[in-house]
Write an enzyme that holds these catalytic residues in place. Structure first.
Site, PDB file in Angstrom:
ATOM      1  N   ASP A   1     -10.882  -6.090  -1.020  1.00 33.12           N
ATOM      2  CA  ASP A   1     -10.195  -5.431   0.084  1.00 33.12           C
ATOM      3  C   ASP A   1      -9.894  -6.511   1.119  1.00 33.12           C
ATOM      4  OD1 ASP A   1      -9.086  -3.440   1.623  1.00 33.12           O
ATOM      5  OD2 ASP A   1     -10.831  -2.104   1.542  1.00 33.12           O
TER       6      ASP A   1
ATOM      7  N   ASP B   1       0.868  -1.181   0.000  1.00 33.95           N
ATOM      8  CA  ASP B   1       0.000   0.000   0.000  1.00 33.95           C
ATOM      9  C   ASP B   1       0.899   1.224   0.000  1.00 33.95           C
ATOM     10  OD1 ASP B   1      -2.807  -0.175  -0.015  1.00 33.95           O
ATOM     11  OD2 ASP B   1      -2.842  -1.017   1.998  1.00 33.95           O
TER      12      ASP B   1
ATOM     13  N   LYS C   1      -8.963   1.829  -6.531  1.00 36.46           N
ATOM     14  CA  LYS C   1      -9.850   1.424  -5.436  1.00 36.46           C
ATOM     15  C   LYS C   1     -10.654   2.624  -4.929  1.00 36.46           C
ATOM     16  CE  LYS C   1      -6.064   1.937  -2.089  1.00 36.46           C
ATOM     17  NZ  LYS C   1      -5.124   1.249  -1.188  1.00 36.46           N
ATOM     18  N   HIS C   2     -11.803   2.394  -4.262  1.00 31.74           N
ATOM     19  CA  HIS C   2     -12.431   1.155  -3.823  1.00 31.74           C
ATOM     20  C   HIS C   2     -13.798   1.097  -4.484  1.00 31.74           C
ATOM     21  CE1 HIS C   2      -9.806   2.585  -0.528  1.00 31.74           C
ATOM     22  NE2 HIS C   2      -9.565   1.308  -0.270  1.00 31.74           N
TER      23      HIS C   2
ATOM     24  N   ARG D   1      -7.056  10.792   1.403  1.00 30.99           N
ATOM     25  CA  ARG D   1      -6.599   9.759   0.467  1.00 30.99           C
ATOM     26  C   ARG D   1      -7.245   9.951  -0.906  1.00 30.99           C
ATOM     27  NH1 ARG D   1      -8.132   4.323   3.316  1.00 30.99           N
ATOM     28  NH2 ARG D   1      -6.924   3.410   1.602  1.00 30.99           N
TER      29      ARG D   1
ATOM     30  N   ARG E   1       4.595   3.024   2.265  1.00 28.46           N
ATOM     31  CA  ARG E   1       5.495   2.010   2.808  1.00 28.46           C
ATOM     32  C   ARG E   1       6.973   2.314   2.584  1.00 28.46           C
ATOM     33  NH1 ARG E   1       1.881   1.449   5.303  1.00 28.46           N
ATOM     34  NH2 ARG E   1       0.257  -0.150   5.287  1.00 28.46           N
TER      35      ARG E   1
ATOM     36  N   HIS F   1     -12.948  -0.731   8.233  1.00 30.21           N
ATOM     37  CA  HIS F   1     -12.012  -1.398   9.132  1.00 30.21           C
ATOM     38  C   HIS F   1     -12.672  -1.670  10.489  1.00 30.21           C
ATOM     39  CE1 HIS F   1      -9.309   0.608   6.253  1.00 30.21           C
ATOM     40  NE2 HIS F   1      -8.470  -0.374   6.507  1.00 30.21           N
TER      41      HIS F   1
END
Length: 419
Positions: free
Chosen positions: A347, A165, A264-265, A234, A173, A277
């Protein structure tokens, strides 16, 4: 008679004595007609010769013209004629999928989380189970450093997907290793699409240098929600056109670097009621999504070879209380109205409560693949053998149809250029 024969007649016939009176006049008249006949015959010969010359010239010109030749009146050739027939089209990926044992076929549909600190966990998943891909999450960068992924790739019998990600902002990352990326919202506010494309090329090159093949980015959600909400910063923009332009630029940059983008998404997480989440989430009704959140997905062909991630989103008028990742209607919308033919990825099925509160991991993976997903992702790691055992049983019972497995495996192998 023709001119030449008439001259020969004159040479062979002795002259007639000249006589007077009516008979002499008749003879003179006869000779006049004979002479006139000779002149006419001569003219005919000349005219015929000229016409012959013109005909020959016309034929010569016709031989270089584009006029089609006369249609043949011959009968058409029979099916048993010796004319070569085209070779049958061979589907290399279908043949490759068919040659794989069922368990290997199923394993290619899994992308599983591994320990980011080093290669041991990843090596076990790839060497022992031949999973189709691994996902490197968390903040540790051991697996992304010092060529640690090289033996993991070498252990795979088919090309291995290595995914991270790396969107920018609060989801990235490589910031410790290769510097930070601004968030999507900051990119849209401060950079042009061309600058974002160049930024993504540079980041993609860094990913490839560390043996990463796939970036779970860009976010195609439209959102005007506060920065720290589930999508928030985001998202490039609440405006579908702006979001599309920047997401497309980011994806193009990754492509240029040889990294596969994951948009995404689907069908739209930017305006949901909460965070998947943490629990179940609901989006605006389908009609509202079609007029806003889903508009960028109409341009999917412009993204080229990408993966589309489906979110755990309940869409009124579409999924009937089920997360989109587990809903056949959601995948039918993606394939039908939006015409997407590449791989669809779920996901996270193992660490997001919108799914885990409903169903355990093996059932979640089975239900997602049966619904239309091609790649089942879970970041929590482990349980690969357990999931594969469950999937084999589902194929045997018909809960996961074998043709659905073959279809998904073909998409995955095609996307990985494994054929």
């Amino acid at each position: 008679m023709p001119h030449d024969a008439e001259s020969e007649w004159h040479r062979r016939t002795p002259p007639t004595p000249r006589r007077t009176g009516r008979r002499g006049a008749g003879t003179s008249t006869l000779l006049l007609f004979v002479a006139l006949g000779a002149v006419v015959a001569a003219l005919l010969v000349v005219t015929t010769a000229v016409r012959g010359d013109r005909s020959a010239d016309t034929a010569a010109r016709g031989s270089t013209s584009t006029t089609a030749p006369p249609t043949s009146t011959s009968a058409p050739s029979s099916p048993s004629s010796s004319a070569p027939r085209p070779a049958p089209v061979v589907d290399a990926c279908a043949e490759k999928v068919a040659a794989l044992p069922l368990r290997a076929r199923l394993a290619q549909l899994l992308v599983v989380g591994v320990d980011p600190r080093g290669p041991a966990d990843a090596l076990a998943a790839v060497r022992d189970q031949q999973v189709g891909g691994i996902f490197i999450g968390g903040d540790d960068v051991g697996l992304l450093s010092a060529g640690a992924l090289a033996p993991v790739h070498a252990a795979a019998s088919l090309p291995l997907t290595v995914a991270v990600d790396d969107e920018g902002g609060r989801v990235q990352r490589l910031d410790v290793l290769d510097g930070p990326l601004p968030s999507a919202r900051e990119m849209a506010a401060e950079l042009t699409p061309d600058q974002v494309r160049a930024l993504a090329v540079k980041r993609g090159q860094a990913l490839r240098a560390r043996s990463v093949t796939t970036d779970l980015a860009p976010v195609l959600d439209t959102s005007g929600q506060p920065d720290r909400t589930v999508i928030g910063d985001r998202s490039f923009s609440a405006n579908p056109d702006v979001a599309l332009g920047y997401a497309l630029a980011f994806a193009e940059g990754l492509h240029q670097a040889g990294v596969t983008p994951v948009v995404k998404h689907f069908p739209g997480h930017g305006n949901t009621s909460g965070d998947s989440h943490l629990g179940a989430v609901t989006s605006p009704p389908l009609d509202a999504l079609l007029g806003a959140d889903l508009l960028p997905y109409r341009e999917l062909p412009r993204f080229g070879d990408v993966v589309v991630m489906v979110g755990h989103i309940d869409v009124p008028g579409l999924t009937n209380g089920v997360p989109a990742t587990l809903s056949p209607q959601a995948y039918a919308l993606l394939r039908g109205e939006f015409g997407f033919s590449g791989p669809a990825m779920t996901d996270d099925l193992g660490a997001m409560r919108a799914v885990t509160d409903r169903v355990g991991l093996p059932d979640a993976v089975t239900q997602a693949l049966a619904a239309g997903a091609d790649i089942a992702l879970w970041s929590s790691g482990g349980r690969v053998a357990e999931v594969l055992d469950h999937l084999e049983g589902a194929v045997a019972s018909g809960a996961l149809p074998a043709p659905r497995v073959a279809e998904a495996a073909k998409r995955v192998l095609t996307a990985k250029h494994a054929c």
